[in-house]
Design an enzyme around this catalytic site. Structure first.
Site, PDB file in Angstrom:
ATOM      1  N   GLU A 168      -4.902   4.426   6.280  1.00  0.00           N
ATOM      2  CA  GLU A 168      -4.638   4.249   4.847  1.00  0.00           C
ATOM      3  C   GLU A 168      -5.103   5.430   3.983  1.00  0.00           C
ATOM      4  O   GLU A 168      -4.360   5.864   3.099  1.00  0.00           O
ATOM      5  CB  GLU A 168      -5.303   2.948   4.371  1.00  0.00           C
ATOM      6  CG  GLU A 168      -4.900   2.591   2.962  1.00  0.00           C
ATOM      7  CD  GLU A 168      -5.530   1.291   2.475  1.00  0.00           C
ATOM      8  OE1 GLU A 168      -5.156   0.230   2.986  1.00  0.00           O
ATOM      9  OE2 GLU A 168      -6.392   1.351   1.578  1.00  0.00           O
ATOM     10  N   SER A 205     -10.808  -0.012   3.438  1.00  0.00           N
ATOM     11  CA  SER A 205     -10.061  -0.267   4.673  1.00  0.00           C
ATOM     12  C   SER A 205      -9.510   1.052   5.202  1.00  0.00           C
ATOM     13  O   SER A 205      -8.847   1.780   4.465  1.00  0.00           O
ATOM     14  CB  SER A 205      -8.875  -1.194   4.407  1.00  0.00           C
ATOM     15  OG  SER A 205      -9.331  -2.374   3.810  1.00  0.00           O
ATOM     16  N   ARG A 254       0.835  -1.218   0.000  1.00  0.00           N
ATOM     17  CA  ARG A 254       0.000   0.000   0.000  1.00  0.00           C
ATOM     18  C   ARG A 254       0.862   1.257   0.000  1.00  0.00           C
ATOM     19  O   ARG A 254       0.572   2.240   0.692  1.00  0.00           O
ATOM     20  CB  ARG A 254      -0.937   0.026   1.222  1.00  0.00           C
ATOM     21  CG  ARG A 254      -1.811  -1.173   1.359  1.00  0.00           C
ATOM     22  CD  ARG A 254      -2.979  -1.157   0.375  1.00  0.00           C
ATOM     23  NE  ARG A 254      -3.894  -2.233   0.679  1.00  0.00           N
ATOM     24  CZ  ARG A 254      -3.793  -3.457   0.163  1.00  0.00           C
ATOM     25  NH1 ARG A 254      -2.827  -3.754  -0.692  1.00  0.00           N
ATOM     26  NH2 ARG A 254      -4.664  -4.394   0.496  1.00  0.00           N
TER      27      ARG A 254
HETATM   28  P1  FAD Z   1      -8.532   9.404  -4.757  1.00  0.00           P
HETATM   29  O1  FAD Z   1      -9.167   8.972  -3.497  1.00  0.00           O
HETATM   30  O2  FAD Z   1      -9.214  10.452  -5.561  1.00  0.00           O
HETATM   31  O3  FAD Z   1      -7.048   9.884  -4.447  1.00  0.00           O
HETATM   32  C1  FAD Z   1      -6.211   9.096  -3.633  1.00  0.00           C
HETATM   33  C2  FAD Z   1      -4.823   9.764  -3.579  1.00  0.00           C
HETATM   34  O4  FAD Z   1      -4.223   9.711  -4.873  1.00  0.00           O
HETATM   35  C3  FAD Z   1      -4.882  11.245  -3.211  1.00  0.00           C
HETATM   36  O5  FAD Z   1      -3.747  11.522  -2.438  1.00  0.00           O
HETATM   37  C4  FAD Z   1      -4.809  11.968  -4.551  1.00  0.00           C
HETATM   38  O6  FAD Z   1      -4.227  13.239  -4.421  1.00  0.00           O
HETATM   39  C5  FAD Z   1      -3.905  11.035  -5.349  1.00  0.00           C
HETATM   40  N1  FAD Z   1      -4.175  11.012  -6.790  1.00  0.00           N
HETATM   41  C6  FAD Z   1      -5.349  10.714  -7.400  1.00  0.00           C
HETATM   42  N2  FAD Z   1      -5.185  10.729  -8.743  1.00  0.00           N
HETATM   43  C7  FAD Z   1      -3.891  11.068  -8.979  1.00  0.00           C
HETATM   44  C8  FAD Z   1      -3.116  11.268 -10.164  1.00  0.00           C
HETATM   45  N3  FAD Z   1      -3.631  11.102 -11.394  1.00  0.00           N
HETATM   46  N4  FAD Z   1      -1.803  11.622 -10.035  1.00  0.00           N
HETATM   47  C9  FAD Z   1      -1.247  11.788  -8.807  1.00  0.00           C
HETATM   48  N5  FAD Z   1      -1.932  11.612  -7.650  1.00  0.00           N
HETATM   49  C10 FAD Z   1      -3.237  11.242  -7.735  1.00  0.00           C
HETATM   50  N6  FAD Z   1      -7.741  -0.039  -2.198  1.00  0.00           N
HETATM   51  C11 FAD Z   1      -6.970  -1.134  -2.393  1.00  0.00           C
HETATM   52  O7  FAD Z   1      -5.740  -1.019  -2.521  1.00  0.00           O
HETATM   53  N7  FAD Z   1      -7.516  -2.378  -2.447  1.00  0.00           N
HETATM   54  C12 FAD Z   1      -8.838  -2.584  -2.326  1.00  0.00           C
HETATM   55  O8  FAD Z   1      -9.285  -3.713  -2.397  1.00  0.00           O
HETATM   56  C13 FAD Z   1      -9.681  -1.457  -2.107  1.00  0.00           C
HETATM   57  N8  FAD Z   1     -11.009  -1.617  -1.918  1.00  0.00           N
HETATM   58  C14 FAD Z   1     -11.789  -0.527  -1.679  1.00  0.00           C
HETATM   59  C15 FAD Z   1     -13.167  -0.723  -1.459  1.00  0.00           C
HETATM   60  C16 FAD Z   1     -13.988   0.356  -1.208  1.00  0.00           C
HETATM   61  C17 FAD Z   1     -15.476   0.123  -0.989  1.00  0.00           C
HETATM   62  C18 FAD Z   1     -13.464   1.659  -1.178  1.00  0.00           C
HETATM   63  C19 FAD Z   1     -14.355   2.845  -0.945  1.00  0.00           C
HETATM   64  C20 FAD Z   1     -12.102   1.869  -1.366  1.00  0.00           C
HETATM   65  C21 FAD Z   1     -11.250   0.772  -1.621  1.00  0.00           C
HETATM   66  N9  FAD Z   1      -9.876   0.926  -1.819  1.00  0.00           N
HETATM   67  C22 FAD Z   1      -9.081  -0.168  -2.050  1.00  0.00           C
HETATM   68  C23 FAD Z   1      -9.263   2.258  -1.750  1.00  0.00           C
HETATM   69  C24 FAD Z   1      -9.340   3.054  -3.081  1.00  0.00           C
HETATM   70  O9  FAD Z   1     -10.418   2.602  -3.871  1.00  0.00           O
HETATM   71  C25 FAD Z   1      -8.060   2.924  -3.916  1.00  0.00           C
HETATM   72  O10 FAD Z   1      -6.959   3.365  -3.178  1.00  0.00           O
HETATM   73  C26 FAD Z   1      -8.143   3.712  -5.231  1.00  0.00           C
HETATM   74  O11 FAD Z   1      -6.991   3.474  -5.999  1.00  0.00           O
HETATM   75  C27 FAD Z   1      -8.287   5.224  -5.022  1.00  0.00           C
HETATM   76  O12 FAD Z   1      -8.554   5.790  -6.290  1.00  0.00           O
HETATM   77  P2  FAD Z   1      -9.257   7.201  -6.432  1.00  0.00           P
HETATM   78  O13 FAD Z   1      -9.232   7.549  -7.884  1.00  0.00           O
HETATM   79  O14 FAD Z   1     -10.562   7.200  -5.787  1.00  0.00           O
HETATM   80  O15 FAD Z   1      -8.219   8.133  -5.665  1.00  0.00           O
HETATM   81  P1  NAP Z   2     -10.068 -10.969   4.522  1.00  0.00           P
HETATM   82  O1  NAP Z   2     -10.214 -12.003   3.464  1.00  0.00           O
HETATM   83  O2  NAP Z   2     -11.108 -10.911   5.602  1.00  0.00           O
HETATM   84  O3  NAP Z   2      -8.638 -11.085   5.186  1.00  0.00           O
HETATM   85  C1  NAP Z   2      -8.255 -10.218   6.247  1.00  0.00           C
HETATM   86  C2  NAP Z   2      -6.862  -9.749   5.991  1.00  0.00           C
HETATM   87  O4  NAP Z   2      -5.985 -10.858   6.056  1.00  0.00           O
HETATM   88  C3  NAP Z   2      -6.740  -9.156   4.616  1.00  0.00           C
HETATM   89  O5  NAP Z   2      -6.720  -7.776   4.759  1.00  0.00           O
HETATM   90  C4  NAP Z   2      -5.495  -9.754   4.024  1.00  0.00           C
HETATM   91  O6  NAP Z   2      -4.405  -8.853   3.912  1.00  0.00           O
HETATM   92  C5  NAP Z   2      -5.069 -10.829   4.989  1.00  0.00           C
HETATM   93  N1  NAP Z   2      -5.067 -12.125   4.279  1.00  0.00           N
HETATM   94  C6  NAP Z   2      -6.133 -12.906   3.995  1.00  0.00           C
HETATM   95  N2  NAP Z   2      -5.725 -14.041   3.377  1.00  0.00           N
HETATM   96  C7  NAP Z   2      -4.383 -13.952   3.257  1.00  0.00           C
HETATM   97  C8  NAP Z   2      -3.384 -14.804   2.715  1.00  0.00           C
HETATM   98  N3  NAP Z   2      -3.693 -15.981   2.173  1.00  0.00           N
HETATM   99  N4  NAP Z   2      -2.105 -14.387   2.749  1.00  0.00           N
HETATM  100  C9  NAP Z   2      -1.783 -13.215   3.288  1.00  0.00           C
HETATM  101  N5  NAP Z   2      -2.692 -12.361   3.825  1.00  0.00           N
HETATM  102  C10 NAP Z   2      -3.966 -12.729   3.814  1.00  0.00           C
HETATM  103  O7  NAP Z   2      -9.965  -9.520   3.842  1.00  0.00           O
HETATM  104  P2  NAP Z   2     -11.092  -8.579   3.282  1.00  0.00           P
HETATM  105  O8  NAP Z   2     -11.199  -7.404   4.156  1.00  0.00           O
HETATM  106  O9  NAP Z   2     -12.313  -9.352   2.928  1.00  0.00           O
HETATM  107  O10 NAP Z   2     -10.428  -8.046   1.937  1.00  0.00           O
HETATM  108  C11 NAP Z   2     -10.129  -8.949   0.877  1.00  0.00           C
HETATM  109  C12 NAP Z   2      -9.026  -8.351   0.037  1.00  0.00           C
HETATM  110  O11 NAP Z   2      -9.454  -7.098  -0.512  1.00  0.00           O
HETATM  111  C13 NAP Z   2      -7.761  -8.057   0.826  1.00  0.00           C
HETATM  112  O12 NAP Z   2      -6.651  -8.313   0.009  1.00  0.00           O
HETATM  113  C14 NAP Z   2      -7.873  -6.590   1.142  1.00  0.00           C
HETATM  114  O13 NAP Z   2      -6.610  -5.949   1.256  1.00  0.00           O
HETATM  115  C15 NAP Z   2      -8.621  -6.046  -0.070  1.00  0.00           C
HETATM  116  N6  NAP Z   2      -9.418  -4.877   0.312  1.00  0.00           N
HETATM  117  C16 NAP Z   2      -8.766  -3.701   0.466  1.00  0.00           C
HETATM  118  C17 NAP Z   2      -9.464  -2.556   0.799  1.00  0.00           C
HETATM  119  C18 NAP Z   2      -8.756  -1.233   0.927  1.00  0.00           C
HETATM  120  O14 NAP Z   2      -9.422  -0.232   1.015  1.00  0.00           O
HETATM  121  N7  NAP Z   2      -7.458  -1.193   0.932  1.00  0.00           N
HETATM  122  C19 NAP Z   2     -10.838  -2.617   1.000  1.00  0.00           C
HETATM  123  C20 NAP Z   2     -11.458  -3.853   0.869  1.00  0.00           C
HETATM  124  C21 NAP Z   2     -10.742  -4.988   0.513  1.00  0.00           C
HETATM  125  P3  NAP Z   2      -4.128  -7.892   2.652  1.00  0.00           P
HETATM  126  O15 NAP Z   2      -5.013  -6.727   2.861  1.00  0.00           O
HETATM  127  O16 NAP Z   2      -2.693  -7.565   2.826  1.00  0.00           O
HETATM  128  O17 NAP Z   2      -4.435  -8.625   1.409  1.00  0.00           O
END
Ligand code: FAD
Ligand code: NAP
Length: 339
Positions: A335, A239, A166
């Site tokens: 995050e 998250s 991340r």
């Molecule tokens: P924004 O929220 O608009 O911006 C995020 C940051 O990036 C800000 O600092 C902004 O200034 C910067 N930014 C945006 N665009 C640019 C650009 N073109 N150049 C430079 N900087 C820029 N994230 C995960 O990693 N894994 C997931 O599974 C995941 N699941 C999610 C589920 C839900 C329901 C939600 C709401 C969020 C989730 N996220 C997840 C977080 C998010 O969706 C991601 O981080 C996504 O990439 C953010 O994109 P955005 O366009 O909305 O960015």
């Molecule tokens: P989950 O399956 O309930 O698992 C909980 C956490 O354990 C996850 O966050 C994941 O870490 C870790 N995990 C699970 N299985 C694993 C494995 N086999 N090896 C290593 N780590 C493991 O998670 P969840 O909340 O439903 O999310 C599912 C996936 O979507 C995850 O990868 C999560 O990161 C991603 N997600 C991200 C966001 C976001 O906003 N960043 C939001 C929703 C979902 P990791 O997160 O490191 O994978």
């Protein structure tokens, strides 16, 4: 001049938490020229510039004294290919999930585990988005970014992006680079990652024995739709905390105290703890203080039940951080990007 700039604009529709915050100035950038124009205007008005995509990883804690530029550039293409791989390129403002679907429709494998993540292509490298065992760094080919001070274009390799969990150079150096377009190297043959969480089980429930990348995308989308709140219905930014990486000794102590601790040993000897487990175990799941709350199904997700402010959500997050540090000796890192 093609850029249309509005004053005093509500950012409520532009952040997935749905919190109210007003931008001093707001514009949408449809191409590189708009981006350059916005940078020049911000400089002329002596305003900071904040670039956003879908607003799904933002916590706005007050009004924004800046020119907020929402990336709205569109375009995706196969830029080169051989019989096994293709490099695809998409403009920063392309919505992420439809882009993933487009790659799958073109028979390309690699992004399916990242299905249904909200946001834009341009923001994906910011935190090296990841889910279900895949991060964009695994299929990243390169990106074009604009240096906001000098206006020069730079082509970034994966190594230069310094992707981590991340994390990336763009997150470490906020406000320095504006990402214009991103490239991924995808494969025409399927190399599926199914051993993560309930993916394989969901495919079985769907009656799929030999999954295609599209099947995996569908399975992951259905799991996500069940587990995560839809921001259009309940404001959230996914998250709210990163999963903490702790030393093996602390993980051992915690496992002795809590036999059901969810922990994943990492190649570097550290142990990744599930932040959601820690928060749930501490009793926060479903907690609500006014309109700021913790989701009832997923303790890692903070939610806005209606009219929570960014500061109220931040306050709740800090209370959770303090409690987790106190109970488990674990520091949780937020995050979403805070402004
Ligand atoms: P924004 O929220 O608009 O911006 C995020 C940051 O990036 C800000 O600092 C902004 O200034 C910067 N930014 C945006 N665009 C640019 C650009 N073109 N150049 C430079 N900087 C820029 N994230 C995960 O990693 N894994 C997931 O599974 C995941 N699941 C999610 C589920 C839900 C329901 C939600 C709401 C969020 C989730 N996220 C997840 C977080 C998010 O969706 C991601 O981080 C996504 O990439 C953010 O994109 P955005 O366009 O909305 O960015
Ligand atoms: P989950 O399956 O309930 O698992 C909980 C956490 O354990 C996850 O966050 C994941 O870490 C870790 N995990 C699970 N299985 C694993 C494995 N086999 N090896 C290593 N780590 C493991 O998670 P969840 O909340 O439903 O999310 C599912 C996936 O979507 C995850 O990868 C999560 O990161 C991603 N997600 C991200 C966001 C976001 O906003 N960043 C939001 C929703 C979902 P990791 O997160 O490191 O994978």
């Amino acid at each position: 001049m093609s850029l249309s700039v509005l004053a005093n604009v509500s950012l409520k529709p532009y952040n997935s938490f749905g919190v109210e915050a007003r931008a001093e100035a707001f514009a949408e950038a449809h191409d590189d020229n708009d981006v350059r124009e916005a940078l020049a205007l911000a400089r002329q008005r002596e305003l900071p510039l904040l670039v956003i995509g879908g607003g799904s990883n933002l916590l706005l804690t007050g009004d924004i004294h800046a020119l907020v530029v929402r990336m709205a550039s569109r375009g995706k293409r196969i830029s080169s290919e051989d019989c096994q791989h293709a490099v695809v390129e998409a403009e920063a403002g392309e919505p992420w999930h439809p882009f993933v679907q487009w790659t799958l429709e073109n028979g390309l494998c690699g992004l399916q585990n990242l299905s249904l993540i909200p946001g834009t292509v341009g923001a994906a490298p910011m935190q090296n988005i990841g889910a279900y065992g895949v991060e964009i760094k695994d299929v990243f080919s390169g990106l074009t970014a604009l240096h906001r001070e000098t206006g020069e274009l730079h082509e970034f390799s994966g190594e230069e992006c310094a992707f981590g969990y991340r994390d990336s150079i763009f997150k470490q150096q906020p406000g320095r680079w504006l990402i214009l377009r991103v490239r991924f190297r995808l494969a025409y043959s399927a190399d599926l990652k199914l051993d993560y969480g309930p993916v394989r089980q969901r495919l079985e429930q769907m009656g799929v024995s030999k999954p295609s990348p599209l099947d995996v995308s569908r399975a992951i989308s259905s799991i996500r739709a069940e587990k995560l709140p839809d921001p259009a219905v309940l404001g959230n930014a996914g998250s709210f905390f990163k999963n903490p990486l702790v030393c093996a000794e602390l993980a051992k102590q915690l496992r002795e105290a809590y036999t059901d601790l969810v922990a994943y040993p990492q190649p570097d000897g550290k142990v990744k703890l599930a932040a959601g487990w820690l928060i749930e175990r501490a009793g926060w799941k479903g907690f609500r203080d006014g309109d700021a709350g913790v989701h009832a199904l997923q303790a890692l997700v903070l939610v806005n039940h209606g009219h929570a402010t960014g500061l109220q959500l931040l306050d709740l997050a800090q209370r959770i951080q303090a409690d987790i540090a106190n109970r488990f000796g674990v520091e949780l890192e937020m995050e979403p990007n805070r402004y």
